[in-house]
Design a protein around this motif. Structure first.
Motif, PDB file in Angstrom:
ATOM      1  N   TYR A  70       1.972   0.195   6.685  1.00 50.78           N
ATOM      2  CA  TYR A  70       1.304  -0.942   6.139  1.00 50.78           C
ATOM      3  C   TYR A  70       2.194  -2.141   5.905  1.00 50.78           C
ATOM      4  O   TYR A  70       1.737  -3.025   5.099  1.00 50.78           O
ATOM      5  CB  TYR A  70       0.423  -0.622   5.020  1.00 50.78           C
ATOM      6  N   SER A  92      -9.229   8.396   3.754  1.00 52.95           N
ATOM      7  CA  SER A  92      -8.281   7.856   2.942  1.00 52.95           C
ATOM      8  C   SER A  92      -7.808   8.259   1.663  1.00 52.95           C
ATOM      9  O   SER A  92      -8.748   9.035   1.009  1.00 52.95           O
ATOM     10  CB  SER A  92      -8.989   6.437   2.876  1.00 52.95           C
ATOM     11  N   ALA A 108       0.729  -1.043  -0.196  1.00 51.20           N
ATOM     12  CA  ALA A 108       0.050   0.045   0.040  1.00 51.20           C
ATOM     13  C   ALA A 108       0.841   1.131  -0.138  1.00 51.20           C
ATOM     14  O   ALA A 108       0.225   2.403  -0.256  1.00 51.20           O
ATOM     15  CB  ALA A 108      -1.268   0.168   1.238  1.00 51.20           C
ATOM     16  N   PHE A 129      -3.137  -4.967  -0.167  1.00 54.29           N
ATOM     17  CA  PHE A 129      -4.763  -4.632   0.197  1.00 54.29           C
ATOM     18  C   PHE A 129      -5.452  -4.926  -1.166  1.00 54.29           C
ATOM     19  O   PHE A 129      -4.933  -4.976  -2.285  1.00 54.29           O
ATOM     20  CB  PHE A 129      -4.842  -3.295   0.721  1.00 54.29           C
ATOM     21  N   TRP A 130      -6.769  -4.432  -0.816  1.00 51.49           N
ATOM     22  CA  TRP A 130      -7.709  -4.287  -2.042  1.00 51.49           C
ATOM     23  C   TRP A 130      -7.369  -3.123  -3.132  1.00 51.49           C
ATOM     24  O   TRP A 130      -7.682  -3.095  -4.282  1.00 51.49           O
ATOM     25  CB  TRP A 130      -8.985  -4.005  -1.779  1.00 51.49           C
ATOM     26  N   ASP A 131      -6.188  -2.396  -2.475  1.00 56.88           N
ATOM     27  CA  ASP A 131      -5.626  -1.449  -3.174  1.00 56.88           C
ATOM     28  C   ASP A 131      -5.096  -1.651  -4.657  1.00 56.88           C
ATOM     29  O   ASP A 131      -5.488  -1.026  -5.479  1.00 56.88           O
ATOM     30  CB  ASP A 131      -4.581  -0.634  -2.404  1.00 56.88           C
ATOM     31  N   TRP A 147      -7.482  -9.577   4.287  1.00 56.33           N
ATOM     32  CA  TRP A 147      -7.607  -8.109   3.965  1.00 56.33           C
ATOM     33  C   TRP A 147      -6.172  -7.601   4.015  1.00 56.33           C
ATOM     34  O   TRP A 147      -6.102  -6.809   2.912  1.00 56.33           O
ATOM     35  CB  TRP A 147      -8.387  -7.564   5.410  1.00 56.33           C
ATOM     36  N   GLU A 156     -14.091   2.554   6.470  1.00 57.78           N
ATOM     37  CA  GLU A 156     -13.619   1.825   7.792  1.00 57.78           C
ATOM     38  C   GLU A 156     -14.000   2.558   9.132  1.00 57.78           C
ATOM     39  O   GLU A 156     -13.504   2.205  10.209  1.00 57.78           O
ATOM     40  CB  GLU A 156     -12.182   1.610   7.652  1.00 57.78           C
ATOM     41  N   GLN A 215     -14.160   7.233   3.219  1.00 53.52           N
ATOM     42  CA  GLN A 215     -13.772   7.063   1.950  1.00 53.52           C
ATOM     43  C   GLN A 215     -14.936   6.484   0.873  1.00 53.52           C
ATOM     44  O   GLN A 215     -15.861   6.231   1.600  1.00 53.52           O
ATOM     45  CB  GLN A 215     -12.687   6.346   1.700  1.00 53.52           C
TER      46      GLN A 215
HETATM   47  C1  BGC Z   1      -7.926   2.574   3.803  1.00 58.93           C
HETATM   48  C2  BGC Z   1      -8.035   1.047   3.102  1.00 58.93           C
HETATM   49  C3  BGC Z   1      -6.872   0.877   2.481  1.00 58.93           C
HETATM   50  C4  BGC Z   1      -5.657   1.102   3.233  1.00 58.93           C
HETATM   51  C5  BGC Z   1      -4.369   0.605   2.651  1.00 58.93           C
HETATM   52  C6  BGC Z   1      -6.948   2.562   4.848  1.00 58.93           C
HETATM   53  O1  BGC Z   1      -6.718   3.699   5.492  1.00 58.93           O
HETATM   54  O2  BGC Z   1      -9.295   2.867   4.565  1.00 58.93           O
HETATM   55  O3  BGC Z   1      -9.183   1.250   2.244  1.00 58.93           O
HETATM   56  O4  BGC Z   1      -6.906  -0.278   1.697  1.00 58.93           O
HETATM   57  O5  BGC Z   1      -5.634   2.285   3.847  1.00 58.93           O
HETATM   58  O6  BGC Z   1      -4.175   1.795   1.741  1.00 58.93           O
END
Ligand code: BGC
Length: 768
Positions: free
Chosen positions: A341, A638, A333, A346-348, A395, A490, A604
């Motif tokens: 991180y 975010s 991330a 992530f889903w990113d 996740w 979140e 977000q």
């Molecule tokens: C966001 C997530 C994202 C993560 C990593 C978080 O702050 O809410 O959607 O996957 O950061 O970038």
């Protein structure tokens, strides 16, 4: 503040900081990070400062420091530092006078440089520091210093430089103190090993100095330095090059991965470039970079020159952060530009960065989706541990088979002072349909049937199987729901029926049903092979029984899709004061997460992201209503938020608003705020920059598995040009305010695309 970001119209490949300020080191360390996908490094200074973060990472080399911590990408022993002493005085910009300080990143060739004049006592020295990580040789990094004596006196120089393993990830030490040695009399080598994953590293460094010097090696715990003494002639210059390499025992380009072989290979490879100068190596790397710039270049003619710079900045970072060489690895991330991180994926990736690769470098996208295929075991493990079936993607992901690696505890609650539990690893489950979405988009755009048959279909079916087992039957309403989740927002934990989660799960299940049917009819052998794994008769029965009863939150009378069952009944807070502040999370100076959970405050894009990804499910009026409802309630805390808002508002004809979001999004890393990137760049936001340009203003999208092109430029832009690969054909799109042209080479297959509901066939060129 003494340092600021400086961008100029005539330097559209350059990120520059003017002035030095030790308080804001993190900004350029991150946004000027270097890398080649194999390794990445923060753009730390050669000399050390309190408050610096001098990270170097090698993709995929995860290690778990302790059983109470999660696995993370370890910060590798430092190879960039060079400590100079001039006439016994240590070189630091904290002393003396610093003139003309400039730190620059050339995005075109990946060269980082720093220039300054340093006046201290009798010393007046001019420095030019340069360094890069080779894009042509994935293991090689190099750094060069030119020091010019601006006085008539000879200066005695002492340089202490080598490999320093006294580094950590915020205190977690990931390496054992391995063997060290001087090879062939000139290559310093250190062989640290990660403590738990037992990955063997071989780091090699060589110094070259243009004047005769006296040398003395010095080994210490986790360190190996060389000490050099030499003279800097009056009004003369000295040049020092420090080049090095990193290899690890998980490298997929090594024939033999035992320590002895790697050591020899490292030395052989250094010897092979013996004759090449720093500039030769840089030139070779620049040629490799040029291939990237030549593939689908983007031209933006805008009143604001930063728009063009921003897309180059994003493209540069997307390439340095992505391990295009190895499908066992994925994008963090923060890329490899910081410890934030922990290097986790992530889903990113699927929703924000993967589209760039899918459309412009499908060979790299294939690696990224293959990583998820390799992650199926971990995903099965996760589902099973929750009493569920199929593939439940973690996740946060690290090595593909690790399964869930999200930390359980996070920052202290402002009211109680206790660590806050991070629930995402347990209940932020939309990642599973996001992975499926990414795979489906990859298949639609590339038409890669081999990947589909060998891996992609399996992911799409296994994820649907997970959702079928995750759905909970609501007896009273006779429907299936998904309770106790976190959606993309979140700030809402333990909610029921998050719209994004439910709709994407529904899509995942219904698509798998169609897919199984079509495999049965058209691809017998694939059907048979997958049938062995899934038992389609049984699975289809379950999917079909549930699919039409999945609860999909419908619009209220006011036309608002509830973000979840309880959102719309929560208190509304005026966010204007928080939205106007620099930085993120300012809300948490006043409220804790539990309180924010009880408010209509969204971190977000959530419902709005759903409306963007599944645009055909919602009409324009509904989208407008939801945009106007949710955006004022969104903090954009975010960095994943702004690009979605920019694209959706452009779709909705709100081009001025869209362009504001665009500008805010590009400012996340490139902007004036000097603290925004300390933990690393925002990878998803950089993917988002490409999406805003190509999906947003270029209007390119996959719509119901068909290509759609509907450009709309902001009024500040007079021209936009970009390209992408579609079904193996390279398409170029040129847009001005009145018309646009789509073209491709005349040979190859015709491409069909949609524009405002009409179908066009592209053989060579279509102008609309
Ligand atoms: C966001 C997530 C994202 C993560 C990593 C978080 O702050 O809410 O959607 O996957 O950061 O970038």
């Amino acid at each position: 503040m003494n340092a600021f970001m400086n961008y100029t119209r005539d330097k559209l490949w350059q990120i520059e900081q003017v002035g030095f300020d030790p308080e804001v080191l993190g900004k350029t360390e991150a946004i000027m990070a270097l890398g080649n996908g194999y390794m990445g490094a923060r753009a730390s200074e050669e000399e050390s400062y309190v408050g610096e973060t001098r990270d170097i990472f090698v993709a995929g080399t995860f290690n778990q420091f302790d059983e109470n911590e999660v696995t993370e990408l370890p910060n590798v022993p430092d190879m960039w530092a060079m400590n100079f002493y001039f006439n016994g005085k240590s070189f630091t910009l904290l002393d003396g006078e610093v003139k003309d300080y400039r730190k620059k990143l050339n995005l075109k060739n990946g060269l980082l440089s720093r220039e300054m004049i340093w006046i201290c006592g009798d010393l007046k020295l001019k420095f030019v520091f340069r360094k890069f990580i080779s894009k042509a040789r994935r293991h090689v990094l190099s750094s060069h210093v030119k020091v010019q004596n601006m006085t008539d006196e000879v200066v005695k120089v002492h340089l202490r430089s080598g490999i320093n393993g006294q580094v950590s990830n915020e205190g977690s030490q990931h390496f054992t103190d391995g063997e060290k040695g001087l090879m062939v009399g000139k290559y310093i080598q250190m062989m640290p090993q990660t403590t738990h994953s037992k990955i063997q590293f071989v780091q090699t460094v060589e110094h070259r100095i243009t004047v005769p010097s006296k040398n003395r090696p010095e080994t210490g715990r986790r360190s190996f330095f060389m000490n050099y003494d030499f003279e800097l002639p009056s009004n003369g210059t000295v040049e020092i090059e420090k080049r090095g390499s990193i290899y690890t025992s998980i490298d997929n380009d090594l024939e033999f991965r035992d320590l002895e072989h790697i050591r020899i290979k490292a030395v052989d490879d250094m010897e092979a470039i013996e004759e090449m100068t720093f500039d030769d190596l840089l030139e070779e790397s620049a040629i490799a970079w040029q291939k990237i710039w030549d593939k689908h270049p983007i031209i933006i003619e805008s009143k604001n020159f930063k728009d063009q710079l921003a897309i180059r900045f994003a493209t540069y970072h997307l390439h340095i952060m992505t391990p295009a060489h190895d499908e066992r690895m994925n994008i963090g991330a923060k890329g490899m530009s910081g410890e934030g991180y922990k290097g986790h994926t992530f889903w990113d990736t699927e929703i924000f960065m993967l589209p760039y690769f899918t459309y412009t470098h499908p060979n790299i996208a294939k690696k990224l989706v293959t990583y998820r295929y390799l992650g199926l075991d971990g995903a099965h493990k996760k589902a099973k541990s929750n009493g569920l079936d199929g593939a439940q993607y973690p996740w946060e992901a690290a090595w593909p088979t690790d399964g869930e690696v999200t930390p359980v505890w996070g920052a202290a609650d402002i009211l109680t002072g206790q660590a806050t539990k991070i629930w995402s690893g347990f209940i932020e489950q939309h990642i599973t349909s996001d992975v499926a979405f990414g795979v489906k988009q990859y298949l639609d755009v590339t038409g890669d049937t081999q990947f589909a048959q060998e891996k992609g279909f399996e992911i799409l079916i296994d994820t649907a199987k997970f959702w079928a087992s995750r759905l909970e039957y609501n007896q009273e309403g006779d429907f299936y729901e998904i309770k106790d989740v976190i959606g993309p927002d979140e700030y809402k934990e333990h909610v029921n029926n998050n719209a994004y989660t439910n709709y994407t799960a529904y899509w995942n299940v219904s698509f798998a049903i169609q897919l199984i049917d079509s495999l049965r009819n058209d691809q017998q052998s694939v059907y048979e092979r997958l049938n062995q794994k899934f038992n389609f008769t049984k699975l289809l029965k379950i999917l079909q029984e549930k699919v039409n009863k999945i609860y999909l939150p419908r619009p209220t009378d006011e036309g608002i899709i509830p973000q979840d069952d309880s959102y719309l009944s929560k208190q509304i807070l005026d966010l204007s004061v928080y939205k106007s502040k620099d930085g993120v999370d300012s809300l948490f100076h006043d409220y804790n997460l539990e309180q924010v959970n009880q408010m209509q405050v969204t971190k977000q894009a959530d419902v709005l992201l759903l409306m963007l990804l599944f645009e055909d499910l919602f009409d324009k009026e509904l989208k407008l209503k939801n945009f106007d409802y949710y955006e004022p309630k969104t903090t954009h805390d975010s960095s994943l938020s702004l690009s979605t808002h920019a694209i959706l508002s452009a779709d909705l004809g709100k081009l001025n608003e869209s362009y504001d979001f665009f500008n805010k999004a590009i400012a996340i890393d490139m902007g004036e705020y000097m603290k925004s990137s300390d933990a690393g760049i925002h990878a998803a936001s950089l993917g988002g920059i490409w999406q805003m340009v190509v999906f947003g203003y270029g209007g390119v999208r996959m719509f119901n598995s068909k290509l759609r092109i509907e450009p709309h430029l902001p009024k500040e832009w007079s021209h936009l040009e970009f390209g992408f690969d579609y079904q193996g054909e390279a398409l170029t799109v040129k847009i001005d305010q009145a018309h646009f042209t789509v073209s491709k080479l005349d040979n190859g297959q015709n491409i069909v695309f949609m524009h405002k509901g009409q179908e066009y066939t592209l053989q060579n060129m279509v102008t609309i």
